[in-house]
Design an enzyme around this catalytic site. Structure first.
Site, PDB file in Angstrom:
ATOM      1  N   ASP A  50     -19.800  19.950 -20.370  1.00 36.58           N
ATOM      2  CA  ASP A  50     -21.016  20.062 -21.169  1.00 36.58           C
ATOM      3  C   ASP A  50     -20.758  19.830 -22.653  1.00 36.58           C
ATOM      4  OD1 ASP A  50     -22.472  20.838 -18.885  1.00 36.58           O
ATOM      5  OD2 ASP A  50     -21.811  22.908 -19.134  1.00 36.58           O
TER       6      ASP A  50
ATOM      7  N   ASP B  97     -27.815  23.031 -18.293  1.00 36.60           N
ATOM      8  CA  ASP B  97     -26.848  22.699 -17.248  1.00 36.60           C
ATOM      9  C   ASP B  97     -27.144  23.623 -16.076  1.00 36.60           C
ATOM     10  OD1 ASP B  97     -24.388  21.819 -15.958  1.00 36.60           O
ATOM     11  OD2 ASP B  97     -23.581  23.760 -16.550  1.00 36.60           O
TER      12      ASP B  97
END
Length: 792
Positions: free
Chosen positions: A690, A494
């Site tokens: 996430d 990420d």
């Protein structure tokens, strides 16, 4: 019917009402999903098939039936898939319960129940059975109680075991091993044969150890029988109970060959091993344990100018809710009144705050950091956080239930050993041996096969890896991590909060000092997310508060500072005030934004004087980390909810193979699945958005500063946010693999030698117990050694 035909994104399944982007033969909710599909295609796995597979793998629907409530309960004592099956059966057989789903990895049971028939407390009572203890997930008292109980069991086992073993060392062992001179051995044997009180005391003490300290082992064996799934608890229990039963019968017949010591040794060794493993992993969090931090349970309903606090479940499509500064937006919807700035990072991963005005959509779970909004509830009255929660649970439940190596072997090993012991006994009887000898041979086979060494081989080696990881500020939540990590060939990062710090910081400015000081003075009065960065960077040297008037807007602030009018914010705010903004200043602001940063104009007395550039700074050491991964032959992929412009810095790095930008949480999970169809993939992230991607990956790695849901979804957490710790995890996984092979090799070597000796009648139960204990001690000693050299 395909996702597109249903009005859903062809990649992630989100409603196309959120956005509609045309692709080749399909439609997507955003350009990020379209780009992922264009790059990866279907990757041999269609998103509809994945969602159907997840649904088939669960016992519950995505939503509880009408009139039912969904409760998440923490249940201590779960340690294998047998426990999952048993608890699901216990809960599912109750009236008023639609279904239940358990996850031993997180010690969580999800139950859909009719509150009119059975409330949550009654569900807890039903699941508190056979040694399992259920409690409210948020309170989490069962877990700590279970750990304390296990510690007391070990203490009691050691003390009672010492009381049992003392007469063995003084009387029984010397007689068995011929350590006394003949006259003393004969006297001791005579005393033992007539010591009824002595055997009664040993029987009582051993009973306390077996049925008190060993209760979890016996419970595990019973549960495995009920679930028709043999596990190592069953074989341990068989060995302990066999020695106990034989010794009790022998004592009643006046014999001195009693093996209560074997029962005590088995129970105490296995219980201590379980506690050691449990205590090392006690920092592991149960998934979904703190979801209430991100979910919203109440909303302020606005009706004809009157406000009422209601439960979110009571909201309907078209209702209006009032959201004030600092509140979390309860459900997805559209702004119908007011202006404000919304922090959507927790849901979308966007690092920059977003201004909202009437007619624009807002995301449930995001935070209104400045302003006031009236939001019209959208279709289904759902929150993006709720969707992330359900997706995360389904993904983890679908991937969960990975048995320990020992339990996998037990399915074959347990029946085989029991059959071998029975055949050995029958064979000896058939060959003319006495009943006592035949029983002793069978008992010896069970004892030497007792899988203490095999049962401890994997968990203790893994526990050593977890221990060494904790010493390096790395927390491992799942015992299978090191085994799975050894095959990783792709790492997906990420961006916001992972490769970057996740906080807005000053990058540069080109305005006069006076204008910057005035901007800082105004921003000190604002709750806007960018205010703190500007106020800290340009605090002026004012004797008193220089601000005499102040106005806050969704796109900036304005007021009077030290007698001069000042404006700080977006170029549109300057236009609203009719102030002059030079063309070159507009161009510079546009260039800053296209590079993924946030431009803030500052000006005084009717004219913009310069620009402040704020941005999310790259995390220290990120370049070294991705380079080292590339040198290992690992592919590096960047996957972010931020738009493409914000990834410019990372796209240029040669170690990063692919970049996917503008992808929503559901799209991230699907992207990870498609990337992982032909490779072993690890995902590194830090935010709630996430969570599904972390759960979808073969390995999920969360930075410790991330949100609770990201840490809960992960297999590994890096506490100090040091990306360099990824290298350490790789090294630990390799070292743990070597240690596991060493331990299992010794355990199998022991069984390969001991079982034939037991079958031949060469060993008696006492020697079998000594051999079993020695093999276990060797495994423990080998596991206690550090996996990596100091400083690695």
């Amino acid at each position: 019917m395909t996702a597109t035909e249903q009005g859903e994104c062809a990649l992630c399944g989100l409603p196309l009402s959120r956005g509609r982007v045309e692709g080749e033969g399909a439609e997507y909710c955003c350009t990020g999903c379209r780009d992922v599909h264009d790059a990866l295609g279907d990757a041999a796995v269609d998103s509809d098939d994945v969602r159907e597979a997840v649904a088939d793998d669960t016992t519950l629907d995505d939503e509880p039936p009408e009139g039912y409530e969904r409760s998440y309960l923490h249940v201590s004592g779960m340690h294998c898939t047998t426990c999952e099956a048993f608890l699901e059966s216990v809960a599912g057989n109750a009236s008023g319960i639609h279904g239940a789903q358990a996850s031993y990895v997180t010690e969580t049971v999800r139950v859909d129940h009719d509150p009119a028939v059975v409330d949550e407390d009654e569900v807890q009572d039903r699941l508190t059975t056979a040694g399992y203890v259920a409690d409210d997930r948020e309170e989490g008292t069962a877990g700590s109680h279970a750990e304390e109980t296990l510690l007391w069991r070990i203490a009691a086992g050691v003390m009672l075991g010492m009381a049992v073993m003392l007469p063995y060392f003084v009387y029984i062992y010397p007689v068995h091993f011929g350590l006394y001179p003949p006259w003393l051995a004969e006297m001791a044997e005579t005393q033992l044969q007539g010591a009824t009180y002595f055997y009664v005391v040993l029987f009582l003490l051993t009973s306390l150890v077996l049925f008190g300290v060993g209760k979890p082992i016996l419970r595990g064996a019973l549960v495995s029988l009920r679930a028709k799934s043999p596990n190592m608890d069953l074989l341990v229990a068989l060995a302990a109970l066999s020695a106990y039963a034989y010794s009790t019968l022998a004592a009643a017949l006046g014999r001195i060959d009693i093996y209560y010591d074997v029962t005590v040794a088995i129970v105490v060794v296995v219980t201590a091993g379980n506690y050691y493993e449990s205590s090392i992993k006690k920092r592991a969090m149960g998934m979904l344990s703190e979801l209430t931090d991100e979910q919203v349970s109440t909303a302020t309903l606005l009706d004809d100018g009157e406000t009422t606090t209601v439960d979110v479940s009571q909201l309907s499509e078209g209702d209006h809710v009032l959201v004030r500064t600092g509140d979390r937006i309860p459900v997805d919807g559209v702004v119908v009144d007011g202006e404000g700035t919304v922090d959507e990072a927790v849901v979308t991963g966007e690092s920059l705050p977003v201004s909202k005005a009437p007619g624009e959509e807002v995301v449930g779970g995001s935070v209104l950091s400045d302003g006031s909004l009236t939001v019209e509830v959208g279709e289904g009255a759902t929150s993006s956080i709720d969707r992330v929660t359900n997706l995360l649970w389904n993904l983890q439940s679908a991937n969960g239930g990975v048995q320990k190596l020992a339990d996998q072997l037990a399915v074959i090993f347990v029946p085989a050993v029991v059959l071998l012991a029975a055949v050995a006994g029958v064979t000896y009887l058939a060959l003319g041996a006495g009943t006592t000898q035949a029983v002793l041979v069978s008992l010896t086979v069970l004892l030497v096969s007792c899988p203490c060494a095999l049962g401890l081989a994997t968990p203790l080696a893994v526990a050593s890896g977890i221990r060494d990881a904790i010493e390096r500020n790395i927390v491992v939540f799942d015992e299978t991590v090191f085994e799975r990590f050894r095959g990783v060939d792709t790492v997906v990062f990420d961006k916001t909060g992972t490769l970057t710090t996740g906080e807005l910081e000053l990058k540069r400015s080109d305005a006069p000092e006076g204008a910057l000081a005035a901007a800082a003075a105004l921003e000190r009065r604002s709750s806007h997310p960018v205010a703190a960065a500007i106020a800290d960077a340009f605090a002026g040297d004012w004797a008193d508060d220089p601000v005499t008037s102040f106005e806050s807007h969704a796109n900036g602030v304005a007021g009077t500072v030290d007698g001069a009018d000042a404006v700080v914010g977006h170029p549109d705010l300057f236009e609203e005030y009719g102030w002059t903004v030079a063309d070159d200043l507009r161009d510079r602001a546009a260039a800053v934004r296209s590079n993924g940063d946030l431009p803030i104009l500052v000006g005084r007395d009717g004219e913009a004087e310069g620009v402040i550039v704020l941005g999310d700074q790259p995390r220290p050491g990120w370049e070294e980390t991705v380079t080292e991964l590339a040198d290992r032959g690992v592919d590096v992929v960047l996957l972010t909810g931020d738009e493409s412009e914000a990834t410019a810095t990372f796209r240029k790095h040669p170690a990063i193979d692919r970049v996917f930008a503008g992808v929503p949480p559901e799209g991230k999970a699907e992207t990870v699945r498609r990337l992982g169809t032909d490779r072993t993939l690890a995902m590194v992230g830090d935010g709630t958005n996430d969570g599904p991607a972390l759960a979808s990956a073969d390995l999920g790695i969360a930075l410790g500063s991330g949100t609770a849901i990201a840490v809960d979804a992960a297999d590994v957490a890096i506490v100090d946010d040091d990306l360099g710790s990824l290298e350490t995890v790789f090294d630990l996984s390799t070292a743990t693999g070597r240690r596991v092979k060493q331990n299992i090799g010794w355990a199998f070597c022991y069984n390969a030698i001991a079982i034939p000796l037991a079958l031949s009648g060469t060993l008696n139960p006492l020697f079998a117990a000594v051999a079993m204990a020695s093999s276990s001690l060797l495994v423990v000693a080998n596991s206690s050694r550090p996996l990596l050299e100091a400083g690695e």
